[in-house]
Scaffold this motif. Structure first.
Motif, short mmCIF file in Angstrom:
data_model
loop_
_atom_site.label_atom_id
_atom_site.label_comp_id
_atom_site.label_asym_id
_atom_site.label_seq_id
_atom_site.Cartn_x
_atom_site.Cartn_y
_atom_site.Cartn_z
N ASN A 1 -13.96 4.35 -6.75
CA ASN A 1 -12.58 3.90 -6.84
C ASN A 1 -11.79 4.91 -7.66
OD1 ASN A 1 -10.15 2.58 -7.21
ND2 ASN A 1 -11.10 0.57 -7.41
N LEU B 1 -9.25 3.50 -10.29
CA LEU B 1 -9.91 2.96 -11.47
C LEU B 1 -10.35 4.08 -12.41
CD1 LEU B 1 -11.14 0.44 -12.91
CD2 LEU B 1 -13.23 0.92 -11.62
N VAL B 2 -10.93 5.11 -11.85
CA VAL B 2 -11.42 6.23 -12.67
C VAL B 2 -10.26 7.01 -13.28
CG1 VAL B 2 -12.72 8.39 -12.64
CG2 VAL B 2 -13.62 6.38 -11.49
N ARG C 1 -7.42 5.79 -14.04
CA ARG C 1 -6.81 4.90 -15.03
C ARG C 1 -7.68 4.75 -16.28
NH1 ARG C 1 -5.69 1.81 -11.28
NH2 ARG C 1 -7.49 0.45 -11.43
N ASN C 2 -8.93 4.37 -16.09
CA ASN C 2 -9.80 4.01 -17.21
C ASN C 2 -10.83 5.06 -17.58
OD1 ASN C 2 -8.45 1.60 -17.06
ND2 ASN C 2 -10.12 0.48 -16.11
N ASP D 1 -15.24 3.56 -17.81
CA ASP D 1 -14.24 3.15 -18.82
C ASP D 1 -14.23 4.04 -20.06
OD1 ASP D 1 -13.37 1.11 -17.19
OD2 ASP D 1 -14.66 -0.40 -18.10
N ILE E 1 -10.47 4.44 -21.50
CA ILE E 1 -9.60 3.26 -21.45
C ILE E 1 -8.71 3.17 -22.69
CG2 ILE E 1 -11.19 1.59 -22.51
CD1 ILE E 1 -10.31 -0.31 -20.17
N ASP F 1 -5.53 1.25 -6.54
CA ASP F 1 -6.77 0.52 -6.80
C ASP F 1 -7.28 -0.05 -5.49
OD1 ASP F 1 -8.88 -1.03 -7.69
OD2 ASP F 1 -7.82 -1.74 -9.45
N SER G 1 -9.94 -1.72 -4.93
CA SER G 1 -10.58 -3.03 -5.01
C SER G 1 -9.57 -4.17 -5.06
CB SER G 1 -11.51 -3.08 -6.23
OG SER G 1 -10.78 -2.88 -7.42
N GLU G 2 -8.32 -3.87 -5.35
CA GLU G 2 -7.30 -4.91 -5.34
C GLU G 2 -6.99 -5.27 -3.88
OE1 GLU G 2 -2.62 -5.01 -6.28
OE2 GLU G 2 -3.88 -4.25 -7.90
N THR H 1 -22.22 5.16 -10.03
CA THR H 1 -21.05 4.47 -9.46
C THR H 1 -21.37 3.05 -9.02
OG1 THR H 1 -21.57 5.37 -7.28
CG2 THR H 1 -20.03 6.64 -8.67
N MET I 1 -18.81 0.23 -9.38
CA MET I 1 -17.65 0.19 -8.50
C MET I 1 -17.97 -0.55 -7.21
SD MET I 1 -15.93 3.88 -8.97
CE MET I 1 -16.39 4.79 -10.43
#
Length: 123
Positions: free
Chosen positions: A33, A36-37, A39-40, A44, A47, A96, A98-99, A118, A121
Protein backbone atom coordinates in the motif's frame (compact mmCIF):
# COMPACT_ATOMS: atom_id res chain seq x y z
CA UNK A 1 -9.26 -8.26 -22.33
CA UNK A 2 -8.87 -9.83 -18.90
CA UNK A 3 -8.82 -7.37 -16.01
CA UNK A 4 -7.56 -7.80 -12.49
CA UNK A 5 -4.34 -9.76 -12.52
CA UNK A 6 -1.65 -7.13 -12.22
CA UNK A 7 1.16 -8.12 -9.92
CA UNK A 8 3.47 -5.13 -10.31
CA UNK A 9 0.77 -2.57 -9.60
CA UNK A 10 -1.51 -4.65 -7.39
CA UNK A 11 -2.26 -1.76 -5.03
CA UNK A 12 -3.74 0.22 -7.91
CA UNK A 13 -5.63 -2.84 -9.11
CA UNK A 14 -7.29 -3.11 -5.69
CA UNK A 15 -8.30 0.54 -5.83
CA UNK A 16 -9.59 0.26 -9.39
CA UNK A 17 -11.55 -2.92 -8.69
CA UNK A 18 -13.48 -1.13 -5.97
CA UNK A 19 -15.46 0.78 -8.58
CA UNK A 20 -14.65 -0.82 -11.94
CA UNK A 21 -16.82 -3.88 -12.27
CA UNK A 22 -15.15 -5.03 -15.48
CA UNK A 23 -12.68 -6.88 -13.26
CA UNK A 24 -13.73 -10.52 -13.19
CA UNK A 25 -11.37 -11.44 -10.34
CA UNK A 26 -8.65 -9.69 -8.36
CA UNK A 27 -5.43 -11.17 -7.01
CA UNK A 28 -2.49 -9.67 -5.19
CA UNK A 29 0.85 -11.04 -4.11
CA UNK A 30 2.37 -9.34 -1.08
CA UNK A 31 0.18 -6.27 -1.44
CA UNK A 32 2.08 -3.02 -0.97
CA UNK A 33 0.00 0.00 0.00
CA UNK A 34 2.02 2.94 -1.29
CA UNK A 35 -0.21 5.53 0.36
CA UNK A 36 0.15 3.92 3.76
CA UNK A 37 3.93 3.71 3.42
CA UNK A 38 4.26 7.29 2.19
CA UNK A 39 2.10 8.45 5.06
CA UNK A 40 3.36 6.36 7.98
CA UNK A 41 6.64 4.92 6.71
CA UNK A 42 7.33 1.23 6.26
CA UNK A 43 6.07 -0.65 9.33
CA UNK A 44 4.95 2.74 10.72
CA UNK A 45 8.59 3.84 11.08
CA UNK A 46 7.83 7.50 10.27
CA UNK A 47 4.42 7.93 11.85
CA UNK A 48 5.72 10.42 14.44
CA UNK A 49 6.94 12.92 11.85
CA UNK A 50 4.09 12.68 9.33
CA UNK A 51 2.94 16.25 9.98
CA UNK A 52 6.43 17.69 9.44
CA UNK A 53 6.92 15.69 6.22
CA UNK A 54 3.51 16.84 5.00
CA UNK A 55 4.34 20.47 5.83
CA UNK A 56 7.66 20.14 3.94
CA UNK A 57 5.82 18.66 0.95
CA UNK A 58 3.28 21.51 0.96
CA UNK A 59 6.08 24.08 1.07
CA UNK A 60 7.79 22.37 -1.87
CA UNK A 61 4.49 22.31 -3.79
CA UNK A 62 4.11 26.06 -3.29
CA UNK A 63 7.63 26.73 -4.60
CA UNK A 64 7.05 24.52 -7.65
CA UNK A 65 3.71 26.12 -8.54
CA UNK A 66 5.43 29.13 -10.12
CA UNK A 67 7.62 27.01 -12.40
CA UNK A 68 5.07 24.38 -13.42
CA UNK A 69 4.01 25.90 -16.74
CA UNK A 70 7.54 26.86 -17.77
CA UNK A 71 9.36 23.66 -16.81
CA UNK A 72 6.67 21.05 -17.46
CA UNK A 73 4.63 22.48 -20.30
CA UNK A 74 6.60 24.91 -22.45
CA UNK A 75 10.29 24.19 -21.71
CA UNK A 76 10.40 20.60 -20.42
CA UNK A 77 13.86 19.08 -20.77
CA UNK A 78 13.83 16.01 -23.07
CA UNK A 79 16.01 14.10 -20.56
CA UNK A 80 13.66 14.70 -17.64
CA UNK A 81 12.59 11.56 -15.78
CA UNK A 82 9.52 13.18 -14.19
CA UNK A 83 10.20 11.25 -10.97
CA UNK A 84 8.21 11.98 -7.85
CA UNK A 85 9.03 15.27 -6.26
CA UNK A 86 8.81 16.18 -2.61
CA UNK A 87 5.58 18.05 -3.30
CA UNK A 88 3.98 14.94 -4.79
CA UNK A 89 4.15 13.43 -1.31
CA UNK A 90 0.96 15.37 -0.54
CA UNK A 91 -1.03 13.30 -3.06
CA UNK A 92 0.79 10.06 -2.26
CA UNK A 93 -0.04 10.42 1.43
CA UNK A 94 -3.74 10.83 0.63
CA UNK A 95 -3.89 7.64 -1.44
CA UNK A 96 -4.97 4.50 0.44
CA UNK A 97 -5.80 1.35 -1.47
CA UNK A 98 -7.25 -0.37 1.58
CA UNK A 99 -9.90 2.30 2.10
CA UNK A 100 -13.07 1.10 0.39
CA UNK A 101 -12.12 -2.58 0.15
CA UNK A 102 -15.73 -3.44 1.04
CA UNK A 103 -16.68 -2.24 -2.45
CA UNK A 104 -14.91 -5.21 -4.07
CA UNK A 105 -17.53 -7.86 -4.71
CA UNK A 106 -15.55 -9.77 -7.32
CA UNK A 107 -13.61 -12.88 -6.30
CA UNK A 108 -10.56 -11.65 -4.39
CA UNK A 109 -7.36 -13.53 -3.58
CA UNK A 110 -4.66 -11.80 -1.53
CA UNK A 111 -1.51 -13.82 -0.91
CA UNK A 112 1.55 -13.06 1.20
CA UNK A 113 4.25 -15.13 2.82
CA UNK A 114 3.83 -15.46 6.57
CA UNK A 115 7.23 -13.84 7.18
CA UNK A 116 7.02 -11.27 4.37
CA UNK A 117 7.84 -7.72 5.50
CA UNK A 118 4.69 -6.57 3.73
CA UNK A 119 2.44 -9.20 5.35
CA UNK A 120 0.71 -6.57 7.49
CA UNK A 121 -0.53 -4.78 4.38
CA UNK A 122 -2.10 -7.92 2.93
CA UNK A 123 -3.55 -8.88 6.30
Amino acid sequence: MIYGLKIAANVYTLKAAQTDKRFKAVATLSMFNTGLVHRNGFLDSQINDVQQRLADACAARQKEADGYEYYLQTHAHPGSTFRSTKSSLVDLMAFDASEGMYLINQPLLMMAGSIADTFYMTE
